[in-house]
Enzyme design. Structure first.
Site, mmCIF file in Angstrom:
data_model
loop_
_atom_site.group_PDB
_atom_site.id
_atom_site.type_symbol
_atom_site.label_atom_id
_atom_site.label_comp_id
_atom_site.label_asym_id
_atom_site.label_seq_id
_atom_site.Cartn_x
_atom_site.Cartn_y
_atom_site.Cartn_z
ATOM 1 N N HIS A 203 0.813 -1.219 0.000
ATOM 2 C CA HIS A 203 0.000 0.000 0.000
ATOM 3 C C HIS A 203 0.846 1.269 0.000
ATOM 4 O O HIS A 203 0.468 2.269 -0.605
ATOM 5 C CB HIS A 203 -0.964 0.001 1.198
ATOM 6 C CG HIS A 203 -0.299 0.134 2.525
ATOM 7 N ND1 HIS A 203 0.518 -0.849 3.061
ATOM 8 C CD2 HIS A 203 -0.322 1.131 3.455
ATOM 9 C CE1 HIS A 203 0.953 -0.464 4.240
ATOM 10 N NE2 HIS A 203 0.461 0.737 4.503
ATOM 11 N N LYS A 207 6.038 5.463 -1.305
ATOM 12 C CA LYS A 207 6.900 6.269 -0.437
ATOM 13 C C LYS A 207 8.365 6.186 -0.855
ATOM 14 O O LYS A 207 9.189 6.987 -0.394
ATOM 15 C CB LYS A 207 6.739 5.835 1.019
ATOM 16 C CG LYS A 207 5.417 6.280 1.625
ATOM 17 C CD LYS A 207 5.321 5.934 3.105
ATOM 18 C CE LYS A 207 4.019 6.450 3.714
ATOM 19 N NZ LYS A 207 3.883 6.102 5.138
ATOM 20 N N HIS A 232 2.529 9.987 -2.504
ATOM 21 C CA HIS A 232 2.977 8.593 -2.501
ATOM 22 C C HIS A 232 1.903 7.648 -3.049
ATOM 23 O O HIS A 232 2.222 6.595 -3.613
ATOM 24 C CB HIS A 232 3.423 8.165 -1.105
ATOM 25 C CG HIS A 232 2.316 7.791 -0.169
ATOM 26 N ND1 HIS A 232 1.655 8.707 0.604
ATOM 27 C CD2 HIS A 232 1.735 6.586 0.113
ATOM 28 C CE1 HIS A 232 0.734 8.097 1.330
ATOM 29 N NE2 HIS A 232 0.764 6.809 1.057
ATOM 30 N N HIS A 259 -5.906 5.792 0.580
ATOM 31 C CA HIS A 259 -6.120 7.064 1.281
ATOM 32 C C HIS A 259 -7.394 7.776 0.814
ATOM 33 O O HIS A 259 -7.622 8.934 1.209
ATOM 34 C CB HIS A 259 -4.912 7.981 1.117
ATOM 35 C CG HIS A 259 -3.771 7.633 2.025
ATOM 36 N ND1 HIS A 259 -3.862 7.715 3.400
ATOM 37 C CD2 HIS A 259 -2.514 7.182 1.753
ATOM 38 C CE1 HIS A 259 -2.712 7.341 3.935
ATOM 39 N NE2 HIS A 259 -1.875 7.005 2.963
#
Length: 346
Positions: A203, A207, A232, A259
């Site tokens: 997930h 990053k 990200h 998100h």
């Protein structure tokens, strides 16, 4: 090779057995009673059947029909033995899938030639079947190796993101197991539960693209830094774009949508409700819950009960209410996962 001989005449059985015994690598199996022969065939596979037409209880055509219905007997060669004048019987035999015929009285040379030809056919069938089974097994092994290689790649990419991210590996284990639990309680098939367990650790793969001064900042991020950090999700979606396998496609969905918020206030695309893929809704809940209960450079860990209360209060806004209900449906398992995968502060 086993040759089954079915004839109600003991003289014929003796004659055929003598001729077969003269042939190399051939073993005759004889039956006077066709019903007993069928019982034997239910447990054994002959390589060839020599079948008399005129028999009491069950004639050759009826025997052949029942023989073909037995598992694995569809292609075994059958030679039917008939009187030379019974042309209509030959036609019926061909329609019933007899492969060849012998005339009575049987000529020794013709008998051995026809048997030899049918056994050659049978050997080719067996070799082809064995080859097909071998190929199927090789494909199965190759597929297993590909799946294992893909899982290893996913694991290594997850570890690569983990090395740059201050979040711990235990977080990855907890949130992925929470994701599997939610999927299970939503009634998703076991294969999808395992798929999510494997894909969920990806997930935050995006990053990798976040600068160190933001990703590793010990305090809270300001608004401009948050804008960069939020990228990200897009980076992860781009990294896994054009995925060709179910696992990497699932990982791409999770990276891109974990998100998003149920009320449409999330990022990167502001998706709302069922516009958010189910996998994204599941991982969003699992990820936030574990983040709340974990220590971060900018906050202390919340208690399990406080995090639970937050999840309940935000059902319908941040989280899909169905996912929240599924998560809370087995609270003992949530506690077990949290206890099993502890952060190693040492």
């Amino acid at each position: 090779m086993k040759v089954l001989v079915v004839d109600d005449s003991q003289i014929n059985l003796t004659l055929f057995s003598a001729l077969l015994n003269k042939m190399e690598d051939v073993t005759p199996v004889t039956f006077l009673n066709p019903l007993l022969a069928l019982e034997w065939c239910a447990e054994q596979d002959p390589d060839l059947v020599l079948l008399d037409y005129m028999m009491p209880e069950l004639d050759g055509l009826a025997f052949l029909a029942r023989f073909r219905q037995l598992a694995g007997k569809e292609s075994i060669p059958v030679i039917m033995v008939t009187a030379v004048t019974e042309r209509d019987i030959r036609h019926q035999g061909l329609e019933a899938s007899a492969n060849d015929f012998l005339n009575k009285p049987v000529d020794k040379v013709e008998f051995q030639a026809r048997v030899k030809n049918m056994l050659t056919l049978r050997r080719a069938q067996v070799q082809l079947l064995n080859r097909a089974e071998w190929l199927a097994e090789e494909v199965k092994k190759a597929t297993k190796e590909l799946v294992e290689s893909e899982h290893e790649l996913i694991h290594r990419l997850s570890k690569a993101a983990e090395y740059r991210d201050p979040e711990t590996g235990a977080h990855i284990l907890r949130m992925s197991n929470y994701s599997k639990l939610i999927a299970k309680n939503l009634g998703l098939p076991a294969v999808e539960q395992e798929l999510l367990l494997t894909a969920a650790p990806m997930h935050d793969i995006g990053k990798i693209g976040i600068p160190d001064q933001i990703l590793l900042k010990p305090g809270r991020l300001d608004e401009s830094e948050l804008e960069v950090m939020r990228k990200h999700a897009e980076y992860g979606a781009e990294l896994l774009k054009n995925a060709t396998t179910v696992l990497t496609k699932t990982a791409q969905i999770v990276a891109a949508t974990h998100h998003e918020k149920y009320d449409g206030s999330g990022y990167p695309n502001g998706l709302k409700g069922d516009e958010i893929p189910l996998y994204g809704r599941i991982v969003a809940l699992a990820d936030v819950f574990d983040a709340l209960t974990s220590v971060r450079p900018y906050k202390k860990a919340w208690s399990i009960e406080d995090a639970k209360r937050y999840v309940v209060e935000n059902a319908g806004t941040h989280f899909d209410p169905k996912c929240v209900a599924a998560f809370l449906a087995d609270w003992d398992e949530v506690l077990a996962i949290n206890a099993k995968f502890k952060d190693d502060h040492a």
